[in-house]
Design a protein around this motif. Structure first.
Motif, PDB file in Angstrom:
ATOM      1  N   THR A  39       0.841  -1.201   0.000  1.00  0.00           N
ATOM      2  CA  THR A  39       0.000   0.000   0.000  1.00  0.00           C
ATOM      3  C   THR A  39       0.878   1.255   0.000  1.00  0.00           C
ATOM      4  O   THR A  39       0.347   2.355   0.004  1.00  0.00           O
ATOM      5  N   GLU A  41       3.298   4.254  -1.328  1.00  0.00           N
ATOM      6  CA  GLU A  41       3.375   4.992  -2.589  1.00  0.00           C
ATOM      7  C   GLU A  41       4.649   4.585  -3.337  1.00  0.00           C
ATOM      8  O   GLU A  41       5.681   4.361  -2.694  1.00  0.00           O
ATOM      9  N   ASP A  56      -4.291  -0.048  -3.261  1.00  0.00           N
ATOM     10  CA  ASP A  56      -4.722   0.730  -2.098  1.00  0.00           C
ATOM     11  C   ASP A  56      -5.168  -0.210  -0.975  1.00  0.00           C
ATOM     12  O   ASP A  56      -5.304  -1.417  -1.168  1.00  0.00           O
ATOM     13  N   ARG A  57      -5.368   0.389   0.188  1.00  0.00           N
ATOM     14  CA  ARG A  57      -5.653  -0.375   1.397  1.00  0.00           C
ATOM     15  C   ARG A  57      -6.874  -1.286   1.267  1.00  0.00           C
ATOM     16  O   ARG A  57      -6.868  -2.411   1.742  1.00  0.00           O
ATOM     17  N   ASN A  78       3.179   0.886   6.425  1.00  0.00           N
ATOM     18  CA  ASN A  78       2.575   0.439   5.151  1.00  0.00           C
ATOM     19  C   ASN A  78       2.369  -1.069   5.179  1.00  0.00           C
ATOM     20  O   ASN A  78       3.089  -1.786   5.872  1.00  0.00           O
TER      21      ASN A  78
END
Ligand code: 5GP
Length: 205
Positions: A39, A41, A56-57, A78
């Protein structure tokens, strides 16, 4: 059919793991790298599907619920996970699969009783040298460097849970040692240097 092994490589951040991995992947036949899902960047220069699968999460959580991850962990805030199917497919193709995961993830696989895995810890020559390297790459601010050093100290406490320890003093030597671990395992499994089965393995069974 020959089934490849799992080689689990853990190292504190800044130890030179990515450089060593690139060299090993380049030098040896029959090895595959497991591309994790995360997750976090992407950093500058990182590509989706090459360095990581950046998701994404909510996608991560639904994959986790479905049991898609062989292991997953929260690292520095993360989420990271290893695709179970990805690893199974690579191994079924006879490839040895390298997992670049943190010590928590290594512990999860160890506790799952995965007998086909080898655990390798890559360590810096010293914490002072690690600090010098982290500062030298100029990627992180002071606070991040302090956090990374604190994490490194914690991760290094898990060193005795690993079967193999490689000190990265010189990149080439550390890569050679990692390659030696993979090649020795192939020899033990009665496999060719490329990882493929010997033509006469049935003689040995
Ligand atoms: P980075 O974000 O700097 O690429 O990686 C941070 C840490 O997460 C590293 O220690 C790396 O080994 C670990 N990591 C990467 N992928 C995975 C994964 O799939 N599972 C676990 N447990 N750790 C991972």
């Amino acid at each position: 059919m020959n089934v490849g092994k799992l080689f689990i490589l853990s190292a504190p951040s800044g130890t030179g793991k990515s450089t060593i991995l690139k060299k090993v992947m380049n030098d040896l036949e029959g090895v595959a790298f497991s591309i994790s899902h995360t997750t976090r960047e992407p950093r500058k220069g990182e590509k989706d599907g090459v360095d990581y699968h950046f998701i994404d999460r909510s996608v991560f959580m639904s994959m986790k619920e479905k049991g898609d991850f062989l292991e997953d962990a929260n690292v520095h805030g993360n989420l990271y996970g290893t695709s179970r199917r990805g690893v199974e497919e690579q191994r079924a193709a006879g490839l040895d699969v390298i997992l670049d995961i943190d010590v928590q993830g290594a512990g999860i696989i160890r506790e799952s009783g995965e007998s086909e895995a080898l655990y390798i810890f890559l360590a810096p020559p010293s914490l002072e040298e690690l600090e010098r390297r982290l500062r030298g790459r100029g990627l992180d601010d002071d606070e991040t460097i302090i956090t990374r050093l604190k994490n490194a100290r914690r991760e290094m406490q898990a060193i005795n849970e690993f079967e193999y320890v490689i000190i990265n003093e010189k990149i080439d030597e550390a890569a050679r040692m990692f390659e030696a671990v993979i090649l020795a395992q192939r020899s033990r499994d009665r496999r060719h240097i490329t990882g493929s089965p010997l033509p006469y393995t049935t003689w040995c069974s």
